[in-house]
Design an enzyme around this catalytic site. Structure first.
Site, mmCIF file in Angstrom:
data_model
loop_
_atom_site.group_PDB
_atom_site.id
_atom_site.type_symbol
_atom_site.label_atom_id
_atom_site.label_comp_id
_atom_site.label_asym_id
_atom_site.label_seq_id
_atom_site.Cartn_x
_atom_site.Cartn_y
_atom_site.Cartn_z
ATOM 1 N N ARG A 164 9.837 -13.843 5.952
ATOM 2 C CA ARG A 164 9.688 -15.298 5.755
ATOM 3 C C ARG A 164 10.396 -15.767 4.474
ATOM 4 O O ARG A 164 9.914 -16.655 3.759
ATOM 5 C CB ARG A 164 8.218 -15.712 5.692
ATOM 6 C CG ARG A 164 7.456 -15.497 6.961
ATOM 7 C CD ARG A 164 7.967 -16.367 8.107
ATOM 8 N NE ARG A 164 7.116 -16.194 9.261
ATOM 9 C CZ ARG A 164 7.277 -15.223 10.170
ATOM 10 N NH1 ARG A 164 8.285 -14.364 10.066
ATOM 11 N NH2 ARG A 164 6.464 -15.120 11.193
ATOM 12 N N SER A 244 1.735 -21.139 11.568
ATOM 13 C CA SER A 244 0.994 -20.346 10.578
ATOM 14 C C SER A 244 1.113 -21.013 9.213
ATOM 15 O O SER A 244 2.223 -21.237 8.739
ATOM 16 C CB SER A 244 1.579 -18.940 10.476
ATOM 17 O OG SER A 244 1.528 -18.325 11.730
ATOM 18 N N GLU A 345 3.119 -21.016 3.784
ATOM 19 C CA GLU A 345 4.453 -20.812 4.355
ATOM 20 C C GLU A 345 5.253 -22.126 4.361
ATOM 21 O O GLU A 345 6.428 -22.132 4.012
ATOM 22 C CB GLU A 345 4.276 -20.281 5.784
ATOM 23 C CG GLU A 345 5.544 -19.792 6.420
ATOM 24 C CD GLU A 345 5.298 -19.334 7.860
ATOM 25 O OE1 GLU A 345 4.583 -18.339 8.061
ATOM 26 O OE2 GLU A 345 5.820 -19.983 8.771
HETATM 27 C C1 LIG Z 1 3.499 -24.693 16.460
HETATM 28 C C2 LIG Z 1 4.387 -24.020 15.447
HETATM 29 C C3 LIG Z 1 4.703 -22.690 15.598
HETATM 30 C C4 LIG Z 1 5.538 -22.049 14.670
HETATM 31 N N1 LIG Z 1 5.826 -20.738 14.855
HETATM 32 C C5 LIG Z 1 6.630 -20.086 13.979
HETATM 33 C C6 LIG Z 1 6.952 -18.702 14.166
HETATM 34 O O1 LIG Z 1 6.532 -18.072 15.128
HETATM 35 N N2 LIG Z 1 7.752 -18.115 13.253
HETATM 36 C C7 LIG Z 1 8.268 -18.784 12.189
HETATM 37 O O2 LIG Z 1 8.994 -18.160 11.390
HETATM 38 N N3 LIG Z 1 7.994 -20.097 11.991
HETATM 39 C C8 LIG Z 1 7.199 -20.756 12.852
HETATM 40 N N4 LIG Z 1 6.900 -22.078 12.662
HETATM 41 C C9 LIG Z 1 7.437 -22.774 11.478
HETATM 42 C C10 LIG Z 1 8.726 -23.596 11.766
HETATM 43 O O3 LIG Z 1 8.879 -23.815 13.129
HETATM 44 C C11 LIG Z 1 9.979 -22.895 11.233
HETATM 45 O O4 LIG Z 1 9.870 -22.635 9.862
HETATM 46 C C12 LIG Z 1 11.236 -23.744 11.472
HETATM 47 O O5 LIG Z 1 12.382 -22.984 11.164
HETATM 48 C C13 LIG Z 1 11.272 -25.028 10.669
HETATM 49 O O6 LIG Z 1 12.355 -25.794 11.143
HETATM 50 P P1 LIG Z 1 12.446 -27.356 10.901
HETATM 51 O O7 LIG Z 1 13.781 -27.779 11.399
HETATM 52 O O8 LIG Z 1 11.293 -28.031 11.503
HETATM 53 O O9 LIG Z 1 12.421 -27.418 9.318
HETATM 54 P P2 LIG Z 1 11.698 -28.514 8.395
HETATM 55 O O10 LIG Z 1 10.228 -28.343 8.514
HETATM 56 O O11 LIG Z 1 12.250 -29.848 8.647
HETATM 57 O O12 LIG Z 1 12.168 -27.997 6.963
HETATM 58 C C14 LIG Z 1 11.702 -26.768 6.447
HETATM 59 C C15 LIG Z 1 12.464 -26.465 5.157
HETATM 60 O O13 LIG Z 1 13.836 -26.227 5.454
HETATM 61 C C16 LIG Z 1 14.662 -27.160 4.765
HETATM 62 N N5 LIG Z 1 15.769 -27.471 5.667
HETATM 63 C C17 LIG Z 1 15.699 -27.982 6.924
HETATM 64 N N6 LIG Z 1 16.924 -28.040 7.453
HETATM 65 C C18 LIG Z 1 17.779 -27.576 6.508
HETATM 66 C C19 LIG Z 1 19.197 -27.393 6.450
HETATM 67 N N7 LIG Z 1 19.995 -27.706 7.469
HETATM 68 N N8 LIG Z 1 19.736 -26.899 5.304
HETATM 69 C C20 LIG Z 1 18.957 -26.591 4.251
HETATM 70 N N9 LIG Z 1 17.617 -26.747 4.237
HETATM 71 C C21 LIG Z 1 17.036 -27.223 5.366
HETATM 72 C C22 LIG Z 1 13.755 -28.336 4.445
HETATM 73 O O14 LIG Z 1 14.245 -29.088 3.339
HETATM 74 C C23 LIG Z 1 12.456 -27.618 4.142
HETATM 75 O O15 LIG Z 1 12.497 -27.065 2.855
HETATM 76 C C24 LIG Z 1 6.067 -22.759 13.570
HETATM 77 C C25 LIG Z 1 5.753 -24.127 13.429
HETATM 78 C C26 LIG Z 1 4.938 -24.746 14.363
HETATM 79 C C27 LIG Z 1 4.638 -26.209 14.209
#
Ligand SMILES: Cc1cc2nc3c(=O)[nH]c(=O)nc-3n(C[C@H](O)[C@H](O)[C@H](O)COP(=O)(O)OP(=O)(O)OC[C@H]3O[C@@H](n4cnc5c(N)ncnc54)[C@H](O)[C@@H]3O)c2cc1C
Length: 353
Positions: A164, A244, A345
Protein backbone atom coordinates in the site's frame (compact mmCIF):
# COMPACT_ATOMS: atom_id res chain seq x y z
CA UNK A 1 -12.20 23.34 -25.09
CA UNK A 2 -10.44 20.79 -22.94
CA UNK A 3 -10.45 22.75 -19.66
CA UNK A 4 -13.58 23.21 -17.52
CA UNK A 5 -13.76 25.29 -14.35
CA UNK A 6 -16.46 25.05 -11.67
CA UNK A 7 -16.57 27.37 -8.67
CA UNK A 8 -17.88 25.93 -5.36
CA UNK A 9 -17.94 22.51 -6.97
CA UNK A 10 -19.90 19.93 -4.93
CA UNK A 11 -17.75 16.89 -4.13
CA UNK A 12 -20.41 14.61 -2.63
CA UNK A 13 -20.62 12.52 -5.79
CA UNK A 14 -16.84 12.65 -6.20
CA UNK A 15 -15.91 10.87 -2.96
CA UNK A 16 -17.12 7.35 -2.21
CA UNK A 17 -17.72 8.20 1.47
CA UNK A 18 -20.44 10.51 0.12
CA UNK A 19 -19.24 13.34 2.34
CA UNK A 20 -20.94 16.62 1.65
CA UNK A 21 -18.03 18.94 0.84
CA UNK A 22 -17.12 21.38 -1.91
CA UNK A 23 -13.98 22.56 -3.70
CA UNK A 24 -13.51 26.33 -3.99
CA UNK A 25 -12.58 25.78 -7.62
CA UNK A 26 -12.54 22.51 -9.57
CA UNK A 27 -10.49 22.45 -12.77
CA UNK A 28 -10.99 19.52 -15.15
CA UNK A 29 -8.95 18.81 -18.23
CA UNK A 30 -9.09 16.10 -20.89
CA UNK A 31 -5.55 16.76 -22.05
CA UNK A 32 -2.37 16.16 -20.03
CA UNK A 33 -0.60 18.69 -22.26
CA UNK A 34 -2.59 21.40 -20.44
CA UNK A 35 -0.70 20.67 -17.22
CA UNK A 36 2.50 22.74 -17.74
CA UNK A 37 0.51 25.92 -18.41
CA UNK A 38 -1.97 25.27 -15.58
CA UNK A 39 0.79 24.73 -13.02
CA UNK A 40 2.90 27.65 -14.28
CA UNK A 41 -0.05 30.00 -14.07
CA UNK A 42 -3.29 29.14 -12.27
CA UNK A 43 -1.75 26.72 -9.73
CA UNK A 44 1.49 28.67 -9.18
CA UNK A 45 0.37 30.18 -5.89
CA UNK A 46 -1.78 27.39 -4.49
CA UNK A 47 -1.45 23.65 -5.12
CA UNK A 48 -4.58 21.75 -6.16
CA UNK A 49 -5.76 18.45 -4.69
CA UNK A 50 -5.66 15.93 -7.52
CA UNK A 51 -8.95 14.05 -7.59
CA UNK A 52 -9.39 10.62 -9.13
CA UNK A 53 -12.51 8.66 -8.28
CA UNK A 54 -12.39 9.84 -4.65
CA UNK A 55 -12.41 6.25 -3.39
CA UNK A 56 -9.39 6.69 -1.15
CA UNK A 57 -10.18 10.07 0.40
CA UNK A 58 -11.61 11.24 3.70
CA UNK A 59 -12.56 14.86 3.15
CA UNK A 60 -12.71 16.70 6.47
CA UNK A 61 -12.59 20.11 4.84
CA UNK A 62 -13.06 20.73 1.11
CA UNK A 63 -9.94 21.93 -0.76
CA UNK A 64 -9.62 25.44 -2.14
CA UNK A 65 -8.48 24.04 -5.46
CA UNK A 66 -9.01 20.63 -7.05
CA UNK A 67 -7.87 19.18 -10.36
CA UNK A 68 -9.33 16.18 -12.17
CA UNK A 69 -7.92 14.51 -15.28
CA UNK A 70 -10.58 13.35 -17.75
CA UNK A 71 -8.14 11.55 -20.05
CA UNK A 72 -9.65 8.18 -20.94
CA UNK A 73 -7.70 6.33 -23.67
CA UNK A 74 -6.56 2.70 -23.39
CA UNK A 75 -4.48 1.09 -26.13
CA UNK A 76 -2.12 -1.79 -26.81
CA UNK A 77 1.35 -0.49 -27.64
CA UNK A 78 3.02 -3.79 -28.45
CA UNK A 79 2.52 -7.55 -28.33
CA UNK A 80 5.54 -9.85 -28.48
CA UNK A 81 6.62 -13.16 -26.94
CA UNK A 82 3.13 -13.66 -25.52
CA UNK A 83 3.27 -10.38 -23.59
CA UNK A 84 1.34 -7.21 -24.25
CA UNK A 85 2.29 -3.67 -23.30
CA UNK A 86 -0.91 -1.72 -22.58
CA UNK A 87 -1.06 2.01 -21.97
CA UNK A 88 -3.96 3.63 -20.09
CA UNK A 89 -4.54 7.29 -19.31
CA UNK A 90 -4.79 8.42 -15.69
CA UNK A 91 -8.51 9.22 -15.98
CA UNK A 92 -9.52 5.70 -17.09
CA UNK A 93 -11.73 3.92 -14.58
CA UNK A 94 -9.64 1.08 -13.09
CA UNK A 95 -12.26 -1.66 -13.45
CA UNK A 96 -12.84 -0.66 -17.09
CA UNK A 97 -9.15 -1.30 -17.77
CA UNK A 98 -9.33 -4.73 -16.07
CA UNK A 99 -12.34 -5.80 -18.17
CA UNK A 100 -10.89 -4.28 -21.37
CA UNK A 101 -7.61 -6.16 -20.94
CA UNK A 102 -9.46 -9.46 -20.42
CA UNK A 103 -11.54 -8.81 -23.56
CA UNK A 104 -8.31 -8.31 -25.53
CA UNK A 105 -7.06 -11.69 -24.25
CA UNK A 106 -4.56 -10.29 -21.74
CA UNK A 107 -4.25 -11.68 -18.21
CA UNK A 108 -2.60 -10.34 -15.05
CA UNK A 109 -5.14 -7.82 -13.73
CA UNK A 110 -8.02 -10.23 -13.01
CA UNK A 111 -7.41 -10.42 -9.23
CA UNK A 112 -7.72 -6.61 -9.08
CA UNK A 113 -11.21 -6.53 -10.63
CA UNK A 114 -13.81 -4.16 -9.18
CA UNK A 115 -11.38 -1.99 -7.19
CA UNK A 116 -12.92 1.48 -7.46
CA UNK A 117 -10.98 4.49 -8.70
CA UNK A 118 -8.82 5.50 -11.60
CA UNK A 119 -5.72 4.17 -13.35
CA UNK A 120 -3.78 7.30 -12.30
CA UNK A 121 -4.31 6.61 -8.61
CA UNK A 122 -3.55 2.87 -8.82
CA UNK A 123 0.25 3.20 -8.48
CA UNK A 124 -0.03 5.75 -5.64
CA UNK A 125 -0.82 3.19 -2.97
CA UNK A 126 0.12 0.19 -5.15
CA UNK A 127 -3.43 -1.13 -5.09
CA UNK A 128 -3.66 -4.76 -4.16
CA UNK A 129 -6.22 -7.49 -3.65
CA UNK A 130 -6.46 -11.28 -3.64
CA UNK A 131 -2.71 -11.87 -3.66
CA UNK A 132 -1.76 -9.40 -6.41
CA UNK A 133 -0.39 -5.85 -6.24
CA UNK A 134 -0.55 -3.59 -9.28
CA UNK A 135 3.18 -2.83 -9.05
CA UNK A 136 3.86 -6.43 -10.20
CA UNK A 137 2.14 -5.65 -13.52
CA UNK A 138 3.45 -2.13 -14.17
CA UNK A 139 5.88 -1.52 -17.02
CA UNK A 140 6.24 2.27 -16.62
CA UNK A 141 4.54 5.28 -15.05
CA UNK A 142 4.45 8.63 -16.84
CA UNK A 143 4.17 11.52 -14.42
CA UNK A 144 4.24 15.30 -14.44
CA UNK A 145 6.43 16.94 -11.78
CA UNK A 146 4.33 19.75 -10.41
CA UNK A 147 7.12 22.06 -9.18
CA UNK A 148 9.33 21.88 -12.29
CA UNK A 149 6.72 21.33 -15.01
CA UNK A 150 8.75 18.40 -16.38
CA UNK A 151 7.27 15.06 -17.55
CA UNK A 152 9.15 11.96 -16.27
CA UNK A 153 8.98 8.27 -17.01
CA UNK A 154 9.57 5.85 -14.11
CA UNK A 155 10.28 2.13 -14.27
CA UNK A 156 8.86 -0.14 -11.52
CA UNK A 157 12.11 -0.06 -9.47
CA UNK A 158 12.03 3.74 -9.40
CA UNK A 159 8.40 3.64 -8.27
CA UNK A 160 9.61 1.74 -5.14
CA UNK A 161 6.37 -0.18 -4.73
CA UNK A 162 5.68 -1.70 -1.31
CA UNK A 163 2.59 -2.78 0.64
CA UNK A 164 0.00 0.00 0.00
CA UNK A 165 2.90 2.31 -0.70
CA UNK A 166 5.10 3.76 -3.43
CA UNK A 167 7.51 6.59 -4.09
CA UNK A 168 4.46 8.62 -5.25
CA UNK A 169 2.71 8.16 -1.91
CA UNK A 170 5.84 8.97 0.11
CA UNK A 171 6.47 12.12 -1.94
CA UNK A 172 2.86 13.26 -1.69
CA UNK A 173 1.82 15.67 -4.45
CA UNK A 174 5.25 15.90 -6.06
CA UNK A 175 4.05 14.10 -9.18
CA UNK A 176 0.81 13.92 -11.08
CA UNK A 177 0.48 10.57 -12.83
CA UNK A 178 -0.71 11.05 -16.41
CA UNK A 179 -0.56 7.49 -17.79
CA UNK A 180 0.45 3.99 -16.75
CA UNK A 181 1.83 1.20 -18.91
CA UNK A 182 1.27 -2.44 -17.99
CA UNK A 183 3.22 -5.55 -19.01
CA UNK A 184 0.61 -8.32 -19.23
CA UNK A 185 0.94 -11.98 -20.23
CA UNK A 186 -1.52 -13.06 -22.89
CA UNK A 187 -4.26 -15.24 -21.41
CA UNK A 188 -3.18 -18.02 -23.79
CA UNK A 189 0.41 -17.99 -22.49
CA UNK A 190 -0.46 -17.75 -18.79
CA UNK A 191 -2.65 -20.87 -18.91
CA UNK A 192 -4.68 -22.15 -16.00
CA UNK A 193 -1.54 -22.98 -13.98
CA UNK A 194 -0.44 -19.32 -13.99
CA UNK A 195 -3.66 -18.05 -12.42
CA UNK A 196 -3.46 -16.85 -8.81
CA UNK A 197 -6.38 -18.57 -7.16
CA UNK A 198 -5.00 -19.72 -3.81
CA UNK A 199 -6.05 -16.64 -1.92
CA UNK A 200 -9.01 -15.78 0.28
CA UNK A 201 -11.65 -18.01 -1.19
CA UNK A 202 -11.10 -17.54 -4.96
CA UNK A 203 -10.77 -21.28 -5.57
CA UNK A 204 -14.00 -21.94 -3.64
CA UNK A 205 -15.82 -19.11 -5.45
CA UNK A 206 -14.77 -20.69 -8.75
CA UNK A 207 -16.09 -24.05 -7.57
CA UNK A 208 -12.70 -25.76 -7.96
CA UNK A 209 -12.52 -28.63 -5.49
CA UNK A 210 -9.26 -30.27 -6.55
CA UNK A 211 -5.71 -28.94 -7.11
CA UNK A 212 -6.25 -29.08 -10.85
CA UNK A 213 -7.72 -25.95 -12.41
CA UNK A 214 -7.40 -26.87 -16.10
CA UNK A 215 -10.01 -25.29 -18.30
CA UNK A 216 -10.29 -22.12 -16.23
CA UNK A 217 -9.22 -18.75 -17.56
CA UNK A 218 -8.32 -15.29 -16.24
CA UNK A 219 -11.91 -14.19 -16.92
CA UNK A 220 -13.21 -16.84 -14.50
CA UNK A 221 -10.89 -15.49 -11.78
CA UNK A 222 -12.18 -11.95 -12.42
CA UNK A 223 -15.79 -13.14 -12.13
CA UNK A 224 -15.00 -14.98 -8.87
CA UNK A 225 -13.26 -11.88 -7.45
CA UNK A 226 -16.25 -9.72 -8.45
CA UNK A 227 -18.66 -12.10 -6.71
CA UNK A 228 -16.48 -12.24 -3.58
CA UNK A 229 -16.06 -8.47 -3.39
CA UNK A 230 -19.81 -7.89 -3.84
CA UNK A 231 -20.58 -10.32 -1.02
CA UNK A 232 -18.00 -8.88 1.39
CA UNK A 233 -17.77 -5.13 0.86
CA UNK A 234 -20.55 -2.57 1.14
CA UNK A 235 -21.31 -0.92 -2.20
CA UNK A 236 -20.33 2.78 -1.98
CA UNK A 237 -23.33 3.62 -4.19
CA UNK A 238 -25.55 2.38 -1.35
CA UNK A 239 -23.47 3.01 1.79
CA UNK A 240 -20.61 5.51 1.63
CA UNK A 241 -17.19 4.02 2.37
CA UNK A 242 -13.57 4.05 1.21
CA UNK A 243 -12.89 0.31 1.35
CA UNK A 244 -10.38 -0.77 3.99
CA UNK A 245 -9.83 2.23 6.20
CA UNK A 246 -6.76 0.94 8.05
CA UNK A 247 -3.61 -0.68 6.72
CA UNK A 248 -2.58 -3.97 8.27
CA UNK A 249 0.08 -3.00 10.82
CA UNK A 250 3.61 -4.30 10.47
CA UNK A 251 5.27 -5.02 13.82
CA UNK A 252 8.63 -6.42 14.97
CA UNK A 253 8.75 -10.22 15.04
CA UNK A 254 9.19 -10.32 18.84
CA UNK A 255 6.03 -8.23 19.37
CA UNK A 256 4.07 -10.46 16.98
CA UNK A 257 5.22 -13.55 18.90
CA UNK A 258 4.23 -12.07 22.27
CA UNK A 259 0.81 -11.03 20.97
CA UNK A 260 0.32 -14.40 19.32
CA UNK A 261 1.05 -16.20 22.60
CA UNK A 262 -1.47 -13.98 24.42
CA UNK A 263 -4.10 -14.23 21.67
CA UNK A 264 -3.75 -17.60 19.91
CA UNK A 265 -6.58 -16.85 17.44
CA UNK A 266 -4.89 -13.66 16.20
CA UNK A 267 -3.82 -13.98 12.53
CA UNK A 268 -0.14 -13.25 11.84
CA UNK A 269 1.18 -12.99 8.28
CA UNK A 270 4.65 -12.82 6.75
CA UNK A 271 5.82 -9.29 5.93
CA UNK A 272 8.45 -8.16 3.41
CA UNK A 273 11.35 -9.20 5.67
CA UNK A 274 12.07 -11.84 8.30
CA UNK A 275 12.36 -9.36 11.18
CA UNK A 276 8.74 -8.19 10.97
CA UNK A 277 5.23 -9.61 10.75
CA UNK A 278 1.95 -8.22 9.42
CA UNK A 279 -1.12 -8.32 11.69
CA UNK A 280 -4.76 -8.16 10.66
CA UNK A 281 -6.14 -4.70 11.38
CA UNK A 282 -9.67 -6.14 10.93
CA UNK A 283 -9.06 -8.73 13.68
CA UNK A 284 -7.64 -6.10 16.07
CA UNK A 285 -10.62 -3.77 15.50
CA UNK A 286 -13.13 -6.58 15.83
CA UNK A 287 -11.45 -7.71 19.07
CA UNK A 288 -11.96 -4.18 20.43
CA UNK A 289 -15.69 -4.54 19.75
CA UNK A 290 -15.99 -1.94 17.02
CA UNK A 291 -17.56 -4.02 14.23
CA UNK A 292 -21.04 -2.71 13.49
CA UNK A 293 -20.77 0.12 16.06
CA UNK A 294 -21.46 3.82 15.44
CA UNK A 295 -19.86 6.93 16.90
CA UNK A 296 -22.28 8.18 19.52
CA UNK A 297 -21.44 11.86 19.01
CA UNK A 298 -22.65 14.02 16.12
CA UNK A 299 -25.08 12.72 13.51
CA UNK A 300 -24.71 9.09 14.65
CA UNK A 301 -24.11 8.17 11.00
CA UNK A 302 -20.36 7.49 11.25
CA UNK A 303 -19.92 3.79 11.88
CA UNK A 304 -18.04 0.57 11.26
CA UNK A 305 -19.51 -1.84 8.73
CA UNK A 306 -21.34 -4.84 10.14
CA UNK A 307 -19.83 -6.97 7.39
CA UNK A 308 -16.19 -5.92 7.66
CA UNK A 309 -14.43 -4.39 10.69
CA UNK A 310 -11.92 -2.63 8.44
CA UNK A 311 -14.54 -0.61 6.57
CA UNK A 312 -15.78 2.67 8.05
CA UNK A 313 -19.15 3.70 6.66
CA UNK A 314 -21.22 6.81 6.28
CA UNK A 315 -24.80 5.76 7.08
CA UNK A 316 -26.10 9.00 5.57
CA UNK A 317 -25.17 12.34 7.03
CA UNK A 318 -21.78 11.69 8.63
CA UNK A 319 -19.27 14.49 8.18
CA UNK A 320 -15.60 13.97 7.43
CA UNK A 321 -14.79 15.22 10.94
CA UNK A 322 -17.08 12.59 12.49
CA UNK A 323 -15.52 9.79 10.45
CA UNK A 324 -12.08 11.03 11.46
CA UNK A 325 -13.12 11.11 15.14
CA UNK A 326 -14.41 7.54 14.78
CA UNK A 327 -11.15 6.40 13.15
CA UNK A 328 -9.10 8.02 15.92
CA UNK A 329 -11.24 6.38 18.62
CA UNK A 330 -10.75 2.96 17.00
CA UNK A 331 -6.98 3.44 16.64
CA UNK A 332 -6.73 4.59 20.28
CA UNK A 333 -8.57 1.47 21.48
CA UNK A 334 -6.37 -0.85 19.42
CA UNK A 335 -3.27 0.86 20.77
CA UNK A 336 -4.49 0.69 24.39
CA UNK A 337 -5.47 -2.99 24.16
CA UNK A 338 -2.66 -4.41 21.96
CA UNK A 339 0.08 -1.76 21.94
CA UNK A 340 -0.18 -1.65 18.12
CA UNK A 341 -0.53 1.53 16.06
CA UNK A 342 -2.89 1.29 13.10
CA UNK A 343 -2.68 3.86 10.34
CA UNK A 344 -5.32 5.04 7.88
CA UNK A 345 -5.07 3.99 4.26
CA UNK A 346 -7.08 6.86 2.66
CA UNK A 347 -5.72 10.36 2.29
CA UNK A 348 -7.21 12.73 4.85
CA UNK A 349 -8.02 16.06 3.21
CA UNK A 350 -8.18 19.20 5.37
CA UNK A 351 -6.97 17.63 8.64
CA UNK A 352 -4.05 15.68 10.05
CA UNK A 353 -4.17 12.13 11.31
C1 LIG B 1 -15.42 -0.27 -1.86
C2 LIG B 1 -13.94 -0.01 -1.97
C3 LIG B 1 -13.07 -1.07 -2.11
C4 LIG B 1 -11.69 -0.85 -2.22
N1 LIG B 1 -10.87 -1.92 -2.36
C5 LIG B 1 -9.53 -1.74 -2.47
C6 LIG B 1 -8.65 -2.86 -2.62
O1 LIG B 1 -9.07 -4.00 -2.67
N2 LIG B 1 -7.33 -2.61 -2.73
C7 LIG B 1 -6.81 -1.35 -2.71
O2 LIG B 1 -5.58 -1.21 -2.80
N3 LIG B 1 -7.62 -0.27 -2.58
C8 LIG B 1 -8.95 -0.43 -2.47
N4 LIG B 1 -9.78 0.65 -2.32
C9 LIG B 1 -9.20 2.00 -2.27
C10 LIG B 1 -9.23 2.76 -3.63
O3 LIG B 1 -10.13 2.16 -4.50
C11 LIG B 1 -7.85 2.79 -4.29
O4 LIG B 1 -6.90 3.37 -3.44
C12 LIG B 1 -7.88 3.59 -5.60
O5 LIG B 1 -6.66 3.43 -6.28
C13 LIG B 1 -8.14 5.07 -5.41
O6 LIG B 1 -8.36 5.63 -6.69
P1 LIG B 1 -9.11 7.01 -6.88
O7 LIG B 1 -9.01 7.34 -8.33
O8 LIG B 1 -10.47 6.93 -6.34
O9 LIG B 1 -8.18 7.98 -6.05
P2 LIG B 1 -8.63 9.22 -5.13
O10 LIG B 1 -9.33 8.69 -3.93
O11 LIG B 1 -9.31 10.23 -5.94
O12 LIG B 1 -7.19 9.75 -4.70
C14 LIG B 1 -6.36 8.99 -3.85
C15 LIG B 1 -4.99 9.68 -3.77
O13 LIG B 1 -4.35 9.62 -5.03
C16 LIG B 1 -4.07 10.93 -5.51
N5 LIG B 1 -4.27 10.88 -6.96
C17 LIG B 1 -5.39 10.53 -7.64
N6 LIG B 1 -5.15 10.54 -8.95
C18 LIG B 1 -3.85 10.91 -9.10
C19 LIG B 1 -3.00 11.11 -10.23
N7 LIG B 1 -3.42 10.93 -11.48
N8 LIG B 1 -1.72 11.51 -10.01
C20 LIG B 1 -1.27 11.72 -8.76
N9 LIG B 1 -2.02 11.56 -7.65
C21 LIG B 1 -3.30 11.14 -7.83
C22 LIG B 1 -5.04 11.84 -4.77
O14 LIG B 1 -4.56 13.18 -4.72
C23 LIG B 1 -5.06 11.17 -3.41
O15 LIG B 1 -3.91 11.50 -2.69
C24 LIG B 1 -11.17 0.47 -2.20
C25 LIG B 1 -12.07 1.55 -2.08
C26 LIG B 1 -13.43 1.31 -1.98
C27 LIG B 1 -14.37 2.48 -1.88
Amino acid sequence: MSIRRTADAPLRARNTFGIDAAAGLLVETDDADDLPALFADEFAASAPLVLGGGSNLLIVEGPQLALALGTRTIRTLDVHDDRAIVRADAGVEWHRLVMWSLEQGYAGLENLALIPGTVGAAPIQNIGAYGVEVGERIHAVDAFERATGVFHRFDPAQCAFAYRDSMFKRETDRYLIVAVEFDLPTARSIGAAGLKIDYAGIREAMGIASDVCDGYAARDVAQAVIRLRRSKLPDPAVTGNAGSFFKNPIVPLAQAETLSAEHPSMPVFRADDDATRKLSAAWLIDACGWKGRRLAEGSGDAGVSERHALVLVNHGAASGAELLALARAIAADVRARFGVMIEPEPRIVGARW
